[in-house]
Design a protein around this motif. Structure first.
Motif, PDB file in Angstrom:
ATOM      1  N   GLU A 115       2.551   2.825  -1.273  1.00  0.00           N
ATOM      2  CA  GLU A 115       1.849   1.537  -1.226  1.00  0.00           C
ATOM      3  C   GLU A 115       0.573   1.670  -2.041  1.00  0.00           C
ATOM      4  O   GLU A 115      -0.315   2.451  -1.688  1.00  0.00           O
ATOM      5  CB  GLU A 115       1.510   1.193   0.231  1.00  0.00           C
ATOM      6  CG  GLU A 115       0.957  -0.201   0.449  1.00  0.00           C
ATOM      7  CD  GLU A 115       2.018  -1.285   0.289  1.00  0.00           C
ATOM      8  OE1 GLU A 115       2.210  -1.753  -0.851  1.00  0.00           O
ATOM      9  OE2 GLU A 115       2.658  -1.650   1.290  1.00  0.00           O
ATOM     10  N   ALA A 116       0.476   0.898  -3.114  1.00  0.00           N
ATOM     11  CA  ALA A 116      -0.682   1.071  -3.993  1.00  0.00           C
ATOM     12  C   ALA A 116      -1.979   0.885  -3.201  1.00  0.00           C
ATOM     13  O   ALA A 116      -2.892   1.703  -3.270  1.00  0.00           O
ATOM     14  CB  ALA A 116      -0.601   0.089  -5.147  1.00  0.00           C
ATOM     15  N   SER A 117      -2.064  -0.215  -2.466  1.00  0.00           N
ATOM     16  CA  SER A 117      -3.260  -0.439  -1.656  1.00  0.00           C
ATOM     17  C   SER A 117      -2.882  -1.043  -0.310  1.00  0.00           C
ATOM     18  O   SER A 117      -3.135  -0.488   0.743  1.00  0.00           O
ATOM     19  CB  SER A 117      -4.220  -1.380  -2.397  1.00  0.00           C
ATOM     20  OG  SER A 117      -5.128  -1.959  -1.500  1.00  0.00           O
ATOM     21  N   GLY A 118      -2.242  -2.211  -0.373  1.00  0.00           N
ATOM     22  CA  GLY A 118      -2.077  -3.012   0.822  1.00  0.00           C
ATOM     23  C   GLY A 118      -3.333  -3.861   0.963  1.00  0.00           C
ATOM     24  O   GLY A 118      -4.442  -3.422   0.593  1.00  0.00           O
ATOM     25  N   HIS A 162      -0.658  -2.232 -10.280  1.00  0.00           N
ATOM     26  CA  HIS A 162      -0.508  -2.520  -8.849  1.00  0.00           C
ATOM     27  C   HIS A 162       0.592  -1.737  -8.159  1.00  0.00           C
ATOM     28  O   HIS A 162       0.883  -1.983  -6.991  1.00  0.00           O
ATOM     29  CB  HIS A 162      -0.194  -3.996  -8.628  1.00  0.00           C
ATOM     30  CG  HIS A 162      -1.342  -4.904  -8.917  1.00  0.00           C
ATOM     31  ND1 HIS A 162      -2.273  -5.249  -7.963  1.00  0.00           N
ATOM     32  CD2 HIS A 162      -1.705  -5.533 -10.047  1.00  0.00           C
ATOM     33  CE1 HIS A 162      -3.160  -6.072  -8.506  1.00  0.00           C
ATOM     34  NE2 HIS A 162      -2.842  -6.254  -9.774  1.00  0.00           N
ATOM     35  N   ASP A 219       9.935  -8.776  -5.703  1.00  0.00           N
ATOM     36  CA  ASP A 219       8.656  -8.145  -5.491  1.00  0.00           C
ATOM     37  C   ASP A 219       8.861  -6.677  -5.784  1.00  0.00           C
ATOM     38  O   ASP A 219       9.686  -6.023  -5.166  1.00  0.00           O
ATOM     39  CB  ASP A 219       8.287  -8.424  -4.021  1.00  0.00           C
ATOM     40  CG  ASP A 219       7.207  -7.554  -3.509  1.00  0.00           C
ATOM     41  OD1 ASP A 219       7.551  -6.639  -2.747  1.00  0.00           O
ATOM     42  OD2 ASP A 219       6.048  -7.804  -3.825  1.00  0.00           O
ATOM     43  N   GLU A 220       8.150  -6.164  -6.734  1.00  0.00           N
ATOM     44  CA  GLU A 220       8.208  -4.741  -7.068  1.00  0.00           C
ATOM     45  C   GLU A 220       9.607  -4.229  -7.375  1.00  0.00           C
ATOM     46  O   GLU A 220       9.988  -3.144  -6.984  1.00  0.00           O
ATOM     47  CB  GLU A 220       7.586  -3.911  -5.936  1.00  0.00           C
ATOM     48  CG  GLU A 220       6.208  -4.451  -5.613  1.00  0.00           C
ATOM     49  CD  GLU A 220       5.316  -3.437  -4.992  1.00  0.00           C
ATOM     50  OE1 GLU A 220       5.255  -2.325  -5.510  1.00  0.00           O
ATOM     51  OE2 GLU A 220       4.682  -3.778  -3.983  1.00  0.00           O
ATOM     52  N   LEU A 268       0.186  -8.998  -4.752  1.00  0.00           N
ATOM     53  CA  LEU A 268      -0.425  -9.171  -6.065  1.00  0.00           C
ATOM     54  C   LEU A 268      -0.925 -10.607  -6.280  1.00  0.00           C
ATOM     55  O   LEU A 268      -2.033 -10.831  -6.770  1.00  0.00           O
ATOM     56  CB  LEU A 268       0.600  -8.756  -7.121  1.00  0.00           C
ATOM     57  CG  LEU A 268       0.354  -9.014  -8.588  1.00  0.00           C
ATOM     58  CD1 LEU A 268       0.968  -7.880  -9.396  1.00  0.00           C
ATOM     59  CD2 LEU A 268       0.964 -10.317  -9.021  1.00  0.00           C
ATOM     60  N   TYR A 309      10.366   0.943   1.284  1.00  0.00           N
ATOM     61  CA  TYR A 309       9.206   1.853   1.229  1.00  0.00           C
ATOM     62  C   TYR A 309       8.154   1.486   2.266  1.00  0.00           C
ATOM     63  O   TYR A 309       7.355   2.328   2.677  1.00  0.00           O
ATOM     64  CB  TYR A 309       8.625   1.922  -0.188  1.00  0.00           C
ATOM     65  CG  TYR A 309       7.580   0.887  -0.548  1.00  0.00           C
ATOM     66  CD1 TYR A 309       6.263   1.012  -0.102  1.00  0.00           C
ATOM     67  CD2 TYR A 309       7.897  -0.216  -1.347  1.00  0.00           C
ATOM     68  CE1 TYR A 309       5.299   0.069  -0.437  1.00  0.00           C
ATOM     69  CE2 TYR A 309       6.950  -1.162  -1.693  1.00  0.00           C
ATOM     70  CZ  TYR A 309       5.648  -1.013  -1.222  1.00  0.00           C
ATOM     71  OH  TYR A 309       4.706  -1.950  -1.546  1.00  0.00           O
ATOM     72  N   ASN A 341      -9.075  -2.775  -3.718  1.00  0.00           N
ATOM     73  CA  ASN A 341      -8.836  -4.188  -3.389  1.00  0.00           C
ATOM     74  C   ASN A 341      -9.721  -4.678  -2.251  1.00  0.00           C
ATOM     75  O   ASN A 341     -10.247  -3.885  -1.464  1.00  0.00           O
ATOM     76  CB  ASN A 341      -7.378  -4.374  -2.944  1.00  0.00           C
ATOM     77  CG  ASN A 341      -6.405  -4.363  -4.113  1.00  0.00           C
ATOM     78  OD1 ASN A 341      -6.806  -4.497  -5.262  1.00  0.00           O
ATOM     79  ND2 ASN A 341      -5.132  -4.229  -3.807  1.00  0.00           N
TER      80      ASN A 341
END
Ligand code: AZC
Length: 839
Positions: free
Chosen positions: A664-667, A369, A283-284, A131, A565, A476
């Protein structure tokens, strides 16, 4: 011919003039700024002198850009982010200015090495991972695309911790990035703002007889802005990164001091300065710490006050604020901006609720995110009310008006009201920040197509149903300036020599590389670049580990935060399986591989830390076993950060993107690897899906369940035990770990990890295991066919156009911000030679 010669000659004279000026600049900075003679200067002195000299060359553009922000016609992006993981500045600025060659020659003529100076910089690690790094890539693209923007964030005194590996375990060390001095920032004390906390609210009647509310804070802190110029690539536009630092309103309480209470006197100062002391390294994973809430409010309030000030400098009132500013909320960390702006409009600038709400809801847009429920921020109502009593009142009012709307839309549906409310009342009452951001903004976006689809169908499905046009996707991207030109100069040179350098600002041009896959000379050069990059890193690690790394091996890399994850342990199970197969069959036909890991675990995340320990434990056994260590090695690179990323992405052959589909939202690491010619082994998760689409399925190693299969398996009842019992290879690998083979016989050490896999396996590692191992087998086979591999690698890089952050920013401008480029005109102002008069 004559003309060319003349040009060459004059540019040569220019060059040598510039180099002379640069060298003089270094000496002046050393003497006047650092206070040392050049011959006595330390490396840090030289780093600072070079940086200040370079900074001087940004000043004309910087000041011209600031002026143009204040032009009425230009719309500004206010990018609110609790994290900006900028990475080192010097090298990037040299590239964006086009001064790298000249400065490196000047430095060389002073008897120094530019690389040493660049490497000396302490990177500002003001972010956790994806992020924060995304925010930094976006600032680069905003400036390069000539979009006026201010990045607003927090000047943490301690950024992300430094990671050391001691006996295989992660150890956290404080990051002291500001200690050597930060030559890139300007303290702007005259733009200081004040921020309140706690206290109470009261009603009063103003001079015109209107009923009003005011917040009477229990205490105040000052927010001091520090400005860092953000250069675009070879353009005049320079944007601003404005980071806030907290200070007490007065440095000593003299009353306390006089009665001898020294402790009490400094207490307030210390408390205030605690606010921006440290970045939370989680993180997350949301943790409801009061200080964190106040950190968020502090930087948001400073930033909103700042934008209001800028606006009122140009316009008589805030009516047209949304025409001047588009304010992006980078995740929910800055979502408290919604009630804060309402407060400023209503309580301070005396707007009606309706007018204020209209302005607010045309100002903010929100990027989500993550889909992980444990990452979604929700603050206990009691805590928020204690720290920000006025904001809680405003949130209640927003909610009540919003729920009226929901009730009209869905009469009688109490369940939807409960689900959509900003207040979660299922147990202890919480404020759901994502709901606040969705309701308070005009746009919401996910960060990859799959992620946005899942937001629409699951996480934010009620909001999507209510406002079908509000939720959009912006996939992204990452900046090719830092992630190719800066970090992989060999590859950048090869590409530019083949197709020119237009790709640096238009990454789609890399497509022109496609025909080159049939050019054996080009392919050989491509291989040579990769080989040289690998050799660099071998040389580096040979110093630390002895001359054991073989640049002919496949470099198989997984660098990212350590998280279940993301499934670093799936990678490990494959390694153990390969180890066992090699032990059993020395003639096994697989190419030599080095498995490389890097990444930090949140300090309180026990399982992630145990995974790091397991990586290092396996490395210890495997690397020292002569039966296998010419064909299989494992390396954990400590302290993975932007600087180390510069070395890692260019040397990778294989990129591991193996998260459980839907998590994973995007990576963005996946993009950096592919741009640098690594092939991906990955699941259909995040932006992997789009990467595979772009590079074509035959150039991507796909394995594992897709989102639907994951869901079906979850619904059907997932039982990892059965899989374990039915898969001999898997069973053997897990047993080898469980019986203490990698822990000197200690069967307890890794038990929590093994038990988690066998009895819960929340990220379905075992379910995807066989598919992963089979896919890795294929990877090995293809790698042995060098020509085929090279062709695939070139096609990967050639098809990465979509994943430039320039494309992402262009999408944001078009779909969300409605902003057009605003090129800065460079009006060079000479400084007065003979003094000046204060107006
Ligand atoms: C990350 C996502 O996990 C990653 O998939 C994405 O690429 C990145 O954001 C940029 O969009 N999310 C976070 O880092 N989230 C938090 C709360 O730290």
């Amino acid at each position: 011919m004559t003309r060319t010669n003349t040009t060459d000659c004059s540019s040569h004279t220019n060059d040598s003039n510039n180099i002379k000026k640069l060298k003089r600049g270094f000496a002046y900075k050393l003497f006047y700024q650092q206070g040392v003679w050049p011959q006595n200067a330390s490396l840090n002195d030289y780093y600072l002198a070079v940086s200040y000299t370079v900074r001087d060359r940004m000043q004309q553009m910087f000041l011209n850009s600031i002026l143009s922000l204040q032009k009425k016609e230009s719309k500004i992006v206010g990018y609110l982010s609790a994290e900006f993981l900028m990475g080192p500045h010097l090298h990037n600025n040299l590239i964006n200015l086009g001064l790298y060659d000249q400065v490196s020659r000047a430095v060389e003529e002073c008897g120094l090495d530019i690389k040493q100076i660049i490497d000396h910089e302490e990177e500002p690690g003001l972010g956790n991972g994806g992020l924060g790094r995304l925010a930094a890539c976006y600032l680069d693209s905003l400036a390069s695309l000539q979009i006026p923007a201010i990045g607003y964030g927090i000047r943490y005194e301690f950024g992300m911790f430094d990671q050391e590996i001691k006996n295989g375990w992660q150890k956290e060390l404080g990051d002291r990035w500001l200690q050597p001095g930060n030559p890139w920032e300007f303290k702007k004390a005259d733009l200081t703002v004040e921020v309140g906390a706690r206290g109470h609210t009261e009603q009063y009647t103003d001079d015109h007889g209107n009923q009003r509310v005011r917040w009477v804070p229990g205490g105040m802190v000052k927010g001091i802005p520090y400005d860092t110029p953000v250069l675009g690539y070879r353009v005049n536009n320079v944007n601003l990164l404005r980071l806030w630092s907290a200070e007490a309103p007065k440095s000593f309480d003299f009353d306390d001091f006089n009665v001898g209470d020294y402790q009490g006197a400094v207490h307030e100062k210390i408390m205030a300065e605690t606010i921006t002391k440290v970045l939370y390294p989680n993180d997350e994973h949301f943790r409801g710490k009061e200080l964190r809430l106040f950190q968020q409010y502090f930087f948001v309030s400073c930033s909103m006050q700042d934008m209001v000030r800028i606006h009122l400098f140009m316009f008589p009132n805030l009516d047209n604020f949304p025409d001047k500013f588009a304010v992006q909320l980078n995740d929910t960390h800055p979502a408290i901006a919604v009630p804060e702006f309402m407060r400023l409009l209503i309580d301070v600038h005396h707007y009606s609720w309706e007018r204020a709400w209209d302005i607010v809801t045309h100002t903010f847009a929100y990027t989500n995110h993550t889909l992980l429920p444990e990452a979604l921020e929700k603050w206990p109502v009691a805590m928020l009310g204690r720290v920000l009593p006025r904001h809680l009142e405003i949130i209640y009012e927003i909610n009540s008006r919003f729920l009226d709307l929901v009730r009209i839309k869905y009469p009688g549906d109490v369940d939807v009201v409960r689900r959509m409310s900003i207040i979660d009342e299922s147990g202890e009452r919480y404020v759901r920040m994502a709901h606040l951001a969705c309701i308070g903004g005009y746009a919401i976006n996910g960060v990859a197509e799959l992620h946005t689809r899942l937001l629409k169908n699951h996480t934010l499905t009620d909001f999507h149903r209510l406002w079908p046009d509000k939720l959009t996707n912006v996939t992204n991207g990452v900046t090719p300036r830092r992630w190719m030109v800066l970090s992989n100069p060999r590859l950048a040179r090869l590409i530019s020599s083949a197709i020119g350098d237009g790709w640096i600002t238009n990454l789609y041009k890399l497509r022109e590389l496609e025909p080159m896959v049939d050019d054996p000379v080009f392919c050989e050069k491509w291989q040579q670049v990769k080989f040289d990059n690998k050799q660099d890193i071998c040389a580096m690690f040979s110093c630390a580990y002895g001359p054991m790394f073989n640049p002919y091996a496949m470099f198989d890399v997984q660098v990212k935060r350590i998280h279940e994850y993301k499934r670093q342990h799936l990678n490990l199970l494959h390694i153990v399986n390969l180890y066992q197969r090699l032990k059993n069959n020395p003639n096994l036909d697989v190419p030599p591989r080095i498995f490389i890991f890097g990444g930090k675990a949140a300090p309180g995340y026990t399982m992630a830390k145990l995974i790091i320990k397991l990586i290092n434990s396996i490395a210890e056994v495997v690397n020292s076993d002569p039966d296998v260590n010419t064909r299989l090695q494992v390396l954990f690179i400590p302290n993975f950060n932007v600087q180390i990323g510069h070395m890692v992405y260019p040397m990778a052959d294989l990129s591991e993107q193996i998260s459980l589909a839907g998590k994973e939202a995007s990576g963005t690491g996946n993009m950096k690897f592919s741009m640098n010619g690594a092939l991906t082994i990955g699941t259909l998760d995040g932006a992997n899906v789009e990467i595979r689409e772009e590079v074509a399925p035959e150039n991507f190693f796909l394995f594992g369940m897709d989102v639907n299969e994951v869901q079906e398996l979850g619904t059907a009842g997932y039982d990892p035990q059965t899989i374990y019992n039915q898969n001999e290879g898997l069973k053997a690998a897990i047993n080898l770990i469980a019986t203490g083979h990698f822990s000197h016989g200690d069967r307890e050490l890794f038990r929590p990890l093994i038990d988690s896999l066998l009895y819960h396996d929340p990220y379905m590692v075992l379910a995807d295991y066989q598919s992963y191992v089979d896919c890795q087998q294929k990877v090995g086979e293809v790698f042995q066919d060098t020509r085929r591999w090279t062709k695939m690698a070139i096609l990967n890089a050639a098809r990465m156009g979509k994943f430039s952050s320039d494309r992402s920013i262009a999408d944001y401008c078009r779909k969300i911000w409605k902003i057009k480029p605003f090129p800065v005109e460079l009006k060079l102002q000479q400084l007065p030679e003979n003094g000046f008069k204060f107006p």
